[in-house]
Design a protein around this motif. Structure first.
Motif, PDB file in Angstrom:
ATOM      1  N   CYS A 225       0.836  -1.206   0.000  1.00 41.58           N
ATOM      2  CA  CYS A 225       0.000   0.000   0.000  1.00 41.58           C
ATOM      3  C   CYS A 225       0.871   1.256   0.000  1.00 41.58           C
ATOM      4  N   LYS A 226       0.311   2.325  -0.523  1.00 41.80           N
ATOM      5  CA  LYS A 226       0.878   3.662  -0.410  1.00 41.80           C
ATOM      6  C   LYS A 226      -0.113   4.499   0.400  1.00 41.80           C
ATOM      7  N   ILE A 227       0.405   5.306   1.340  1.00 41.02           N
ATOM      8  CA  ILE A 227      -0.439   6.096   2.231  1.00 41.02           C
ATOM      9  C   ILE A 227      -0.170   7.577   1.985  1.00 41.02           C
ATOM     10  N   ILE A 228      -1.239   8.363   1.809  1.00 43.99           N
ATOM     11  CA  ILE A 228      -1.137   9.823   1.686  1.00 43.99           C
ATOM     12  C   ILE A 228      -1.940  10.445   2.819  1.00 43.99           C
ATOM     13  N   LEU A 229      -1.252  11.177   3.706  1.00 48.34           N
ATOM     14  CA  LEU A 229      -1.931  11.911   4.769  1.00 48.34           C
ATOM     15  C   LEU A 229      -2.063  13.367   4.337  1.00 48.34           C
ATOM     16  N   MET A 230      -3.287  13.919   4.383  1.00 49.43           N
ATOM     17  CA  MET A 230      -3.475  15.326   4.041  1.00 49.43           C
ATOM     18  C   MET A 230      -4.174  16.041   5.189  1.00 49.43           C
ATOM     19  N   THR A 231      -3.578  17.148   5.625  1.00 46.16           N
ATOM     20  CA  THR A 231      -4.061  17.800   6.828  1.00 46.16           C
ATOM     21  C   THR A 231      -3.563  19.238   6.888  1.00 46.16           C
ATOM     22  N   ALA A 232      -4.258  20.051   7.678  1.00 48.17           N
ATOM     23  CA  ALA A 232      -3.780  21.405   7.959  1.00 48.17           C
ATOM     24  C   ALA A 232      -2.884  21.422   9.183  1.00 48.17           C
ATOM     25  N   THR A 233      -2.968  20.374  10.001  1.00 50.04           N
ATOM     26  CA  THR A 233      -2.179  20.296  11.240  1.00 50.04           C
ATOM     27  C   THR A 233      -1.605  18.888  11.359  1.00 50.04           C
ATOM     28  N   LYS A 234      -0.445  18.670  10.814  1.00 54.48           N
ATOM     29  CA  LYS A 234       0.118  17.321  10.705  1.00 54.48           C
ATOM     30  C   LYS A 234       0.375  16.688  12.067  1.00 54.48           C
ATOM     31  N   PRO A 235      -0.386  15.660  12.448  1.00 55.52           N
ATOM     32  CA  PRO A 235      -0.107  14.942  13.699  1.00 55.52           C
ATOM     33  C   PRO A 235       1.145  14.091  13.542  1.00 55.52           C
ATOM     34  N   LEU A 236       1.853  13.863  14.640  1.00 54.68           N
ATOM     35  CA  LEU A 236       3.120  13.132  14.589  1.00 54.68           C
ATOM     36  C   LEU A 236       2.877  11.639  14.748  1.00 54.68           C
ATOM     37  N   ILE A 237       2.133  11.088  13.795  1.00 54.34           N
ATOM     38  CA  ILE A 237       1.806   9.662  13.850  1.00 54.34           C
ATOM     39  C   ILE A 237       3.032   8.820  13.495  1.00 54.34           C
ATOM     40  N   PHE A 238       3.752   9.239  12.446  1.00 52.08           N
ATOM     41  CA  PHE A 238       4.895   8.461  11.973  1.00 52.08           C
ATOM     42  C   PHE A 238       6.212   9.093  12.422  1.00 52.08           C
ATOM     43  N   GLU A 239       7.250   8.258  12.479  1.00 51.78           N
ATOM     44  CA  GLU A 239       8.590   8.767  12.728  1.00 51.78           C
ATOM     45  C   GLU A 239       9.089   9.479  11.470  1.00 51.78           C
ATOM     46  N   SER A 240      10.031  10.406  11.646  1.00 54.52           N
ATOM     47  CA  SER A 240      10.451  11.266  10.533  1.00 54.52           C
ATOM     48  C   SER A 240      11.054  10.493   9.367  1.00 54.52           C
ATOM     49  N   ASP A 241      11.645   9.321   9.634  1.00 53.98           N
ATOM     50  CA  ASP A 241      12.250   8.551   8.553  1.00 53.98           C
ATOM     51  C   ASP A 241      11.266   7.590   7.883  1.00 53.98           C
ATOM     52  N   GLU A 242      10.002   7.638   8.287  1.00 58.39           N
ATOM     53  CA  GLU A 242       9.014   6.707   7.729  1.00 58.39           C
ATOM     54  C   GLU A 242       8.146   7.339   6.649  1.00 58.39           C
ATOM     55  N   TYR A 243       8.286   8.637   6.412  1.00 52.71           N
ATOM     56  CA  TYR A 243       7.449   9.297   5.418  1.00 52.71           C
ATOM     57  C   TYR A 243       8.244  10.396   4.727  1.00 52.71           C
ATOM     58  N   ILE A 244       7.700  10.902   3.640  1.00 54.63           N
ATOM     59  CA  ILE A 244       8.287  12.049   2.963  1.00 54.63           C
ATOM     60  C   ILE A 244       7.283  13.195   3.009  1.00 54.63           C
ATOM     61  N   ASP A 245       7.721  14.328   3.509  1.00 56.64           N
ATOM     62  CA  ASP A 245       6.869  15.516   3.633  1.00 56.64           C
ATOM     63  C   ASP A 245       6.968  16.299   2.326  1.00 56.64           C
ATOM     64  N   LEU A 246       5.875  16.372   1.591  1.00 60.89           N
ATOM     65  CA  LEU A 246       5.884  16.998   0.266  1.00 60.89           C
ATOM     66  C   LEU A 246       5.687  18.506   0.325  1.00 60.89           C
ATOM     67  N   THR A 247       5.367  19.039   1.497  1.00 61.01           N
ATOM     68  CA  THR A 247       5.041  20.465   1.577  1.00 61.01           C
ATOM     69  C   THR A 247       5.836  21.211   2.643  1.00 61.01           C
ATOM     70  N   GLY A 248       6.686  20.525   3.394  1.00 59.91           N
ATOM     71  CA  GLY A 248       7.397  21.164   4.496  1.00 59.91           C
ATOM     72  C   GLY A 248       8.276  22.316   4.062  1.00 59.91           C
ATOM     73  N   HIS A 249       8.773  22.289   2.812  1.00 56.27           N
ATOM     74  CA  HIS A 249       9.673  23.332   2.317  1.00 56.27           C
ATOM     75  C   HIS A 249       8.932  24.483   1.660  1.00 56.27           C
ATOM     76  N   LEU A 250       7.595  24.398   1.581  1.00 58.04           N
ATOM     77  CA  LEU A 250       6.822  25.433   0.898  1.00 58.04           C
ATOM     78  C   LEU A 250       6.337  26.489   1.888  1.00 58.04           C
ATOM     79  N   PRO A 251       6.374  27.778   1.527  1.00 59.10           N
ATOM     80  CA  PRO A 251       5.950  28.861   2.438  1.00 59.10           C
ATOM     81  C   PRO A 251       4.436  29.069   2.397  1.00 59.10           C
ATOM     82  N   LEU A 252       3.670  27.980   2.614  1.00 64.97           N
ATOM     83  CA  LEU A 252       2.225  28.068   2.405  1.00 64.97           C
ATOM     84  C   LEU A 252       1.540  28.924   3.460  1.00 64.97           C
ATOM     85  N   ASN A 253       1.942  28.797   4.716  1.00 63.57           N
ATOM     86  CA  ASN A 253       1.286  29.561   5.774  1.00 63.57           C
ATOM     87  C   ASN A 253       1.562  31.055   5.643  1.00 63.57           C
ATOM     88  N   GLU A 254       2.782  31.393   5.177  1.00 68.89           N
ATOM     89  CA  GLU A 254       3.091  32.802   4.987  1.00 68.89           C
ATOM     90  C   GLU A 254       2.252  33.415   3.866  1.00 68.89           C
TER      91      GLU A 254
END
Length: 813
Positions: A448-477
């Motif tokens: 399976c492939k899992i996609i989590l989409m949220t406005a407030t990312k909960p820390l369900i997974f460890e940092s090495d278990e997923y790839i954050d596709l939006t962390g580098h984007l200045p979306l909130n600004e």
């Protein structure tokens, strides 16, 4: 051949064929231990070889046949389970694997706790089992014929890779030896192993065998149900249930977004284009878990689906499963996907759900307009036989974490899927550890492939278990500030809320969200009582929303409120948490009783959603009960509330929501680390790790969960007509003698029952006890008590639900 045919079902299926094809299904679809899976298949109905069961089934095939034995004697699961354990031990199977197969073998009831299964179901049936053994000792020739000739003949014609080894093992089975064994002796080593593993200090590897048990059980009950139809055609139908042969072009979403929206919204464009750039790269399919974190209204749904479509093409995934928290937000999201498919896919025709299926407990397909036979339509629905499934958290998470056959039946259909989880922060942090490991089992063993989409990312997974596709984007600004959370802990009671409402009559719309039904009714009634007192409240339309109302009436109120807001009418809505997750309402100002920070931000998402106002406040209160206790403490973990108060030392502006929620989630995660250990008994993962599935089912709860609640059917004129139709369908089903037609009517009944769900109200035991004088029973409705609101108008109203506190009402609590 035996002198008489040996049947598995009343449609004339031979037992040998049924055993073989269930074994083949397990062999073909288990990710591991395929050979052992085949043995489970050929053992699972071993007990049907008794004359008790054969005479019982014969009276269904030939009505003039006789059957004089007590019902217990035809039971077959427990002796079949003992035969499976005996066989697996004989071939030297690892005890952890035997334990998984042992628990999964009880395929006619929900999964139990290990000790429940051993004591009550195996050892508690010793008298019956002994009589069955004595009977089977007189039928050894029939047993030898079924296993060593008929099943082996099926094997020789099959494509099973290990068939020669399997044939050798079957030929070496000593049925005399098994039938002379003591039941306790067969189980003794397994029980000893269970006791040792329960007290051992092994790590997370202890979690795999119980989860593998769920996989085995899901495939077994799925195959067993399919192979109850006429064989071998039933096996072909079973194999075809995994995907529809229709294509989903990978650019479907991309072309729609660019055609309809273009680049009109800078925030949406940046999010969509950056994730699309990754989706088209070679490294896209290298990872299993992806997160898309972006503000409300930034186009996360289209962005996630575009990624899913391109992943589907790269990985040849069978289906996309889109999961949302609640049923009341499914229709809107389903409608968006439907519109895209209808516009972009040339041969899109959803009458038979080849492309798109909406699946939840309210969806009724018993009157489908598909051109295919109703039996096939209902089977396609039940089998999730569609390319895109839109469903709820309950349907998804109970398919991977429960003890229910009706949920685990679909676990097999998650294989090779892209799973989109919308707003995962709705899941209680108490379950992060359990959810994390369950989803990792899917990615590790079911591709399976899992996609989590949220406005407030909960820390369900460890940092090495997923790839954050939006962390580098200045979306909130880039997001215009629409709301801010303002601490007002001096607002402690209903009178304080009333005064605040009166101070905000310059606002066009006001949202009030509190934590309990009792408090919400108290606030609503207080506002209603002063509405005509010349305070200015008479200009407002006052509405109420909570699970005190049946889903049908909640949906009507949501629709009316939305219409009022759209027309610019003055509105006050008093609600509980049901308004938080995805309800598309937009208020000018909000009041929210204190809750975990993620819930507060969810509530803020119902205020100034479209940015019509310069800046809207969401005031965070701290409501106390009569004994001066904080009401939120009854609902939420006190430490989570403390972390929230720490964050709310000052006003939090929307541009800082993500930073604050990440700090909050880190504190929550650190706090939970002590409870994530699989040996801590109050953690939901503890019963899971110890094969205690019944306890797990009681500990794991999803939002809007109706388990351990008592259902009441709200009866009005509309439902009375439905009830008459349902009763007639049930009578016809019982009268039906043709096996295939009876099964069709049974499946249709399951869907017809969904017509009542919008009028089902789940109440706790205290409420149920107070309602008992007004409840009716119906022999056709075993799943609910009935409250006729035509005769008890003061007990239930479509505006507020069940009456709970008024001198005018006969029920007071």
């Amino acid at each position: 051949m035996p002198s008489k045919p040996v049947y598995s079902h009343s449609n004339g299926n031979l037992l040998s064929s049924h055993l073989f094809y269930v074994g083949k299904a397990l062999y073909d679809h288990l990710p591991l231990y395929k050979k052992e899976g085949f043995f489970l298949g050929i053992c699972h109905d071993f007990g049907k070889l008794t004359r008790y069961y054969q005479e019982y089934i014969l009276i269904k095939i030939k009505p003039d046949a006789s059957y004089s034995y007590i019902a217990q004697m035809k039971q077959h699961s427990y002796i079949s389970t003992l035969f499976l354990v005996y066989l697996l031990e004989k071939i030297g199977t690892d005890k952890e694997v035997i334990l998984s197969f042992f628990m999964a073998s009880n395929h006619h009831s929900p999964l139990l706790n290990f000790q429940q299964f051993v004591r009550a179901k195996i050892l508690g049936q010793q008298d019956v089992l002994q009589q069955q053994v004595q009977d089977l000792q007189n039928r050894k020739e029939i047993i030898e014929e079924i296993y060593k000739k008929q099943i082996i003949n099926h094997l020789r014609k099959s494509s099973i890779q290990e068939k020669e080894e399997i044939i050798k093992i079957i030929n070496n089975i000593d049925f005399d030896d098994f039938l002379q064994k003591n039941f306790k002796t067969i189980l003794s080593d397994l029980v000893s192993h269970y006791r040792q593993r329960k007290t051992s200090k092994s790590g997370v590897e202890k979690l795999f065998p119980p989860y593998f048990c769920l996989i085995i059980y899901g495939i077994l009950i799925n195959a067993d149900r399919h192979m109850a139809d006429k064989l071998p055609k039933a096996y072909d139908t079973f194999q075809k249930s995994f995907t529809r042969e229709v294509d989903l072009p990978q650019n479907t979403i991309y072309e729609y977004v660019k055609e309809v929206y273009g680049n009109s919204d800078e925030l949406k464009t940046i999010l969509f284009d950056k994730v699309n750039e990754f989706a088209e790269s070679d490294k896209c399919s290298d990872r299993d878990i992806y997160t898309i974190t972006a503000p409300t209204g930034s186009g996360k749904t289209e962005t996630a689906f575009n990624l899913a479509f391109k992943l589907m093409k790269k990985t040849e995934a069978k289906r996309i499963i889109y999961s949302l928290p609640l049923t009341n937000i499914i229709d809107e999201n389903y409608g968006r996907i439907y519109e895209i498919m209808e516009r972009q896919v040339e041969d899109f025709d959803n009458s038979d759900f080849r492309y798109l299926l909406k699946f939840h407990h309210l969806a009724n397909y018993a009157t489908s307009d598909s051109e295919e036979p109703l039996s096939q339509t209902l089977r396609n629905v039940d089998d999730w036989n569609s390319r895109i499934i839109v469903t709820t958290f309950i349907q998804l998470f109970y398919t991977i974490i429960s003890n229910s056959p009706n949920f685990l039946y679909r676990l097999l259909y998650l294989n090779d899927s892209i799973i989109i989880i919308d707003e995962p922060q709705v899941l209680s942090a108490d379950y992060w550890f359990l959810v994390r490991h369950s989803l990792l089992q899917l990615t590790n063993n079911y591709d399976c492939k899992i996609i989590l989409m949220t406005a407030t990312k909960p820390l369900i997974f460890e940092s090495d278990e997923y790839i954050d596709l939006t962390g580098h984007l200045p979306l909130n600004e880039m997001q215009n500030e629409r709301t801010c959370l303002v601490p007002r802990f001096d607002i402690n009671n209903t009178d304080d809320i009333l005064n605040q409402v009166l101070d905000h009559l310059d606002k066009n719309s006001i949202l009030i969200v509190v934590n309990t039904i009792a408090n919400s009714l108290e606030v609503f009634n207080a506002l209603d009582n002063i509405k005509e007192s010349g305070t200015g409240l008479d200009e407002y339309n006052l509405f109420y929303l909570s699970t005190n109302l049946a889903p049908y009436h909640r949906k009507i109120i949501e629709k009316i409120v939305r219409s009022n807001l759209k027309k610019g009418k003055k509105v006050i809505l008093v609600s509980t948490q049901v308004v938080e997750a995805g309800v598309n309402l937009d208020f000018e100002v909000g009041f929210r009783d204190i809750a975990p920070l993620d819930s507060l931000i969810q509530t803020a998402g119902r205020v100034n959603r479209k940015g019509k106002y310069p800046l809207s406040n969401v005031y965070v209160c701290k409501i106390k009960g009569k004994s001066d206790t904080i009401l939120a403490d009854y609902i939420y973990e006190s430490e989570f509330l403390n972390f929230t108060e720490e964050a709310l030392q000052n006003t939090i502006h929307e541009k800082n929501y993500l930073t604050c929620i990440q700090t909050y989630f880190k504190k929550v995660k650190n706090y939970l680390e002590d409870y994530e250990d699989i040996h801590v008994e109050n953690n939901a993962v503890f019963p899971w790790s110890n094969f205690n599935f019944d306890t797990l089912n009681k500990k794991f709860r999803i939002i809007e969960d109706s388990f351990e609640r008592l259902p009441i059917l709200i009866l009005n004129n509309q439902m009375e007509e439905k009830l008459k139709e349902y009763e007639q369908e049930m009578i016809e089903m019982y009268k039906e003698t043709d096996y295939k037609q009876k099964m069709l009517k049974h499946r249709k009944l399951a869907h017809s029952r969904k017509a009542f769900f919008p009028f089902l109200l789940n109440v706790n035991r205290k409420t149920f006890k107070n309602l008992q004088p007004y409840l009716q029973e119906n022999k056709f409705v075993s799943w609910a008590h009935i409250l006729d609101i035509r005769e008890n108008k003061k007990i239930y109203s479509k505006e507020k639900g069940i009456a709970r506190e008024s001198d005018d009402y006969p029920i007071i609590w």
